[in-house]
Design a protein around this motif. Structure first.
Motif, PDB file in Angstrom:
ATOM      1  N   PHE A 225       0.840  -1.193   0.000  1.00 57.58           N
ATOM      2  CA  PHE A 225       0.000   0.000   0.000  1.00 57.58           C
ATOM      3  C   PHE A 225       0.877   1.245   0.000  1.00 57.58           C
ATOM      4  CE2 PHE A 225       0.487   0.894   4.590  1.00 57.58           C
ATOM      5  CZ  PHE A 225       0.873  -0.361   5.070  1.00 57.58           C
ATOM      6  N   THR A 226       0.246   2.387  -0.312  1.00 56.92           N
ATOM      7  CA  THR A 226       0.995   3.634  -0.424  1.00 56.92           C
ATOM      8  C   THR A 226       0.602   4.587   0.701  1.00 56.92           C
ATOM      9  OG1 THR A 226       0.965   3.389  -2.812  1.00 56.92           O
ATOM     10  CG2 THR A 226       1.511   5.554  -1.967  1.00 56.92           C
ATOM     11  N   THR A 227       1.579   5.237   1.276  1.00 58.26           N
ATOM     12  CA  THR A 227       1.263   6.261   2.278  1.00 58.26           C
ATOM     13  C   THR A 227       1.877   7.586   1.846  1.00 58.26           C
ATOM     14  OG1 THR A 227       3.242   5.680   3.556  1.00 58.26           O
ATOM     15  CG2 THR A 227       1.171   4.658   4.241  1.00 58.26           C
ATOM     16  N   TYR A 228       1.211   8.661   2.210  1.00 61.00           N
ATOM     17  CA  TYR A 228       1.749   9.996   1.988  1.00 61.00           C
ATOM     18  C   TYR A 228       2.034  10.559   3.362  1.00 61.00           C
ATOM     19  CZ  TYR A 228      -0.058   9.270  -2.656  1.00 61.00           C
ATOM     20  OH  TYR A 228      -0.298   8.752  -3.893  1.00 61.00           O
ATOM     21  N   GLU A 229       3.300  10.744   3.642  1.00 59.15           N
ATOM     22  CA  GLU A 229       3.668  11.151   4.991  1.00 59.15           C
ATOM     23  C   GLU A 229       4.204  12.568   4.981  1.00 59.15           C
ATOM     24  OE1 GLU A 229       6.286   8.012   6.391  1.00 59.15           O
ATOM     25  OE2 GLU A 229       5.083   6.629   5.210  1.00 59.15           O
ATOM     26  N   ARG A 230       3.791  13.296   5.979  1.00 60.22           N
ATOM     27  CA  ARG A 230       4.320  14.648   6.057  1.00 60.22           C
ATOM     28  C   ARG A 230       4.665  14.991   7.498  1.00 60.22           C
ATOM     29  NH1 ARG A 230      -0.377  18.218   3.777  1.00 60.22           N
ATOM     30  NH2 ARG A 230      -0.501  16.490   2.344  1.00 60.22           N
ATOM     31  N   LEU A 231       5.683  15.805   7.621  1.00 63.81           N
ATOM     32  CA  LEU A 231       6.066  16.284   8.931  1.00 63.81           C
ATOM     33  C   LEU A 231       5.595  17.718   9.014  1.00 63.81           C
ATOM     34  CD1 LEU A 231       9.733  15.009   9.055  1.00 63.81           C
ATOM     35  CD2 LEU A 231       7.710  13.937  10.032  1.00 63.81           C
ATOM     36  N   GLN A 232       4.892  18.021  10.044  1.00 62.26           N
ATOM     37  CA  GLN A 232       4.494  19.406  10.178  1.00 62.26           C
ATOM     38  C   GLN A 232       4.401  19.811  11.624  1.00 62.26           C
ATOM     39  OE1 GLN A 232       0.650  18.516   8.056  1.00 62.26           O
ATOM     40  NE2 GLN A 232      -0.076  19.965   9.573  1.00 62.26           N
ATOM     41  N   PRO A 233       4.773  21.062  11.892  1.00 57.84           N
ATOM     42  CA  PRO A 233       4.678  21.524  13.267  1.00 57.84           C
ATOM     43  C   PRO A 233       3.210  21.679  13.632  1.00 57.84           C
ATOM     44  CG  PRO A 233       5.343  23.318  11.839  1.00 57.84           C
ATOM     45  CD  PRO A 233       5.256  22.107  10.976  1.00 57.84           C
ATOM     46  N   VAL A 234       2.903  21.290  14.825  1.00 59.84           N
ATOM     47  CA  VAL A 234       1.517  21.326  15.249  1.00 59.84           C
ATOM     48  C   VAL A 234       1.427  22.000  16.608  1.00 59.84           C
ATOM     49  CG1 VAL A 234      -0.344  19.889  16.129  1.00 59.84           C
ATOM     50  CG2 VAL A 234       0.769  19.274  14.006  1.00 59.84           C
ATOM     51  N   THR A 235       0.475  22.869  16.723  1.00 61.67           N
ATOM     52  CA  THR A 235       0.191  23.424  18.039  1.00 61.67           C
ATOM     53  C   THR A 235      -1.162  22.866  18.453  1.00 61.67           C
ATOM     54  OG1 THR A 235       1.351  25.433  17.479  1.00 61.67           O
ATOM     55  CG2 THR A 235      -0.087  25.523  19.377  1.00 61.67           C
ATOM     56  N   LEU A 236      -1.177  22.308  19.634  1.00 62.12           N
ATOM     57  CA  LEU A 236      -2.412  21.716  20.114  1.00 62.12           C
ATOM     58  C   LEU A 236      -3.078  22.673  21.098  1.00 62.12           C
ATOM     59  CD1 LEU A 236      -4.154  19.118  20.190  1.00 62.12           C
ATOM     60  CD2 LEU A 236      -2.780  18.413  22.134  1.00 62.12           C
ATOM     61  N   PHE A 237      -4.357  22.908  20.870  1.00 57.92           N
ATOM     62  CA  PHE A 237      -5.080  23.782  21.783  1.00 57.92           C
ATOM     63  C   PHE A 237      -6.038  22.983  22.656  1.00 57.92           C
ATOM     64  CE2 PHE A 237      -3.513  26.846  18.792  1.00 57.92           C
ATOM     65  CZ  PHE A 237      -3.217  27.942  19.601  1.00 57.92           C
ATOM     66  N   VAL A 238      -6.147  23.444  23.877  1.00 59.04           N
ATOM     67  CA  VAL A 238      -7.073  22.824  24.814  1.00 59.04           C
ATOM     68  C   VAL A 238      -8.288  23.722  24.938  1.00 59.04           C
ATOM     69  CG1 VAL A 238      -7.358  22.029  27.190  1.00 59.04           C
ATOM     70  CG2 VAL A 238      -5.120  21.847  26.078  1.00 59.04           C
ATOM     71  N   VAL A 239      -9.468  23.127  24.751  1.00 53.57           N
ATOM     72  CA  VAL A 239     -10.706  23.898  24.896  1.00 53.57           C
ATOM     73  C   VAL A 239     -11.213  23.711  26.315  1.00 53.57           C
ATOM     74  CG1 VAL A 239     -12.994  24.343  23.969  1.00 53.57           C
ATOM     75  CG2 VAL A 239     -11.229  23.358  22.497  1.00 53.57           C
ATOM     76  N   LYS A 240     -11.249  24.801  27.057  1.00 54.20           N
ATOM     77  CA  LYS A 240     -11.676  24.725  28.450  1.00 54.20           C
ATOM     78  C   LYS A 240     -13.194  24.696  28.544  1.00 54.20           C
ATOM     79  CE  LYS A 240      -8.694  26.919  30.924  1.00 54.20           C
ATOM     80  NZ  LYS A 240      -7.623  26.576  31.868  1.00 54.20           N
ATOM     81  N   LYS A 241     -13.643  24.455  29.787  1.00 59.26           N
ATOM     82  CA  LYS A 241     -15.092  24.369  30.031  1.00 59.26           C
ATOM     83  C   LYS A 241     -15.839  25.605  29.555  1.00 59.26           C
ATOM     84  CE  LYS A 241     -15.326  21.427  34.054  1.00 59.26           C
ATOM     85  NZ  LYS A 241     -15.170  21.563  35.508  1.00 59.26           N
TER      86      LYS A 241
END
Ligand SMILES: [Zn+2]
Length: 172
Positions: A46-62
């Motif tokens: 099978f074929t995969t397309y892989e990418r590296l990317q910077p990610v910022t994760l946000f937390v959604v508060k109450k």
């Protein structure tokens, strides 16, 4: 503060869901790498397309406010719950790291704080019952002593206490 973590996907075989494969061909594309893989279990390709990317994760508060995910903050809360508990060195840090990895692996730009809270609860439950109850009492904000009692009872039912007793740090 910005976290530039690498975002990666687990490359599952689309035929048998096995997570182990070998790369038989690899080509750079504009947005990443195209890889031809062969499953180590069923040998399908099978074929995969892989990418590296910077990610910022946000937390959604109450209250719907968003803030950047911060592992140190997570650690502070967990350390407080684990204070003076006989835990192996690095156990809390390991849990925080596992949770961070798990969160980024979700591949979402934002995660509700309740998801993180539940992950912490699940990990602490395995680690130390007192730490678990301490964390739960803050996080779940037990207003009713019956809720707390139920939580403790289900905990005791599932794992026999090693030292014969569970001391509660919470005043009703
Ligand atoms: Zn396979």
């Amino acid at each position: 503060m910005s976290h530039n973590l690498v975002w990666y996907y687990v490359m599952k075989c689309p035929f048998c869901s096995c997570e182990e494969s070998k790369v038989v061909d690899s080509r750079d594309t504009d947005s990443g790498v195209r890889r031809r893989r062969e499953c180590l279990k069923c040998a399908n390709r099978f074929t995969t397309y892989e990418r590296l990317q910077p990610v910022t994760l946000f937390v959604v508060k109450k209250d719907q406010r968003r803030e950047e995910f911060n592992k140190d903050k997570l650690l502070t809360g967990m350390r407080k719950a684990c204070e003076k508990r006989p835990l192996p060195t690095g156990a809390v840090e390991k849990v925080a790291e596992d949770i961070e990895t798990e969160l980024y692996a979700l591949g979402k730009p934002e995660v509700p704080s309740s998801v993180i809270g539940d992950m912490v609860m699940a990990q602490l439950r395995k680690l130390d019952s007192v730490a678990y109850i301490r964390f739960a009492s803050v996080y779940r904000d037990f207003t009713d002593i019956t809720d707390l009692k139920q939580e403790v009872e289900s905990l005791l039912a599932n794992q026999p206490p090693s030292d014969g007793q569970l001391t509660l740090p919470i005043k009703p």
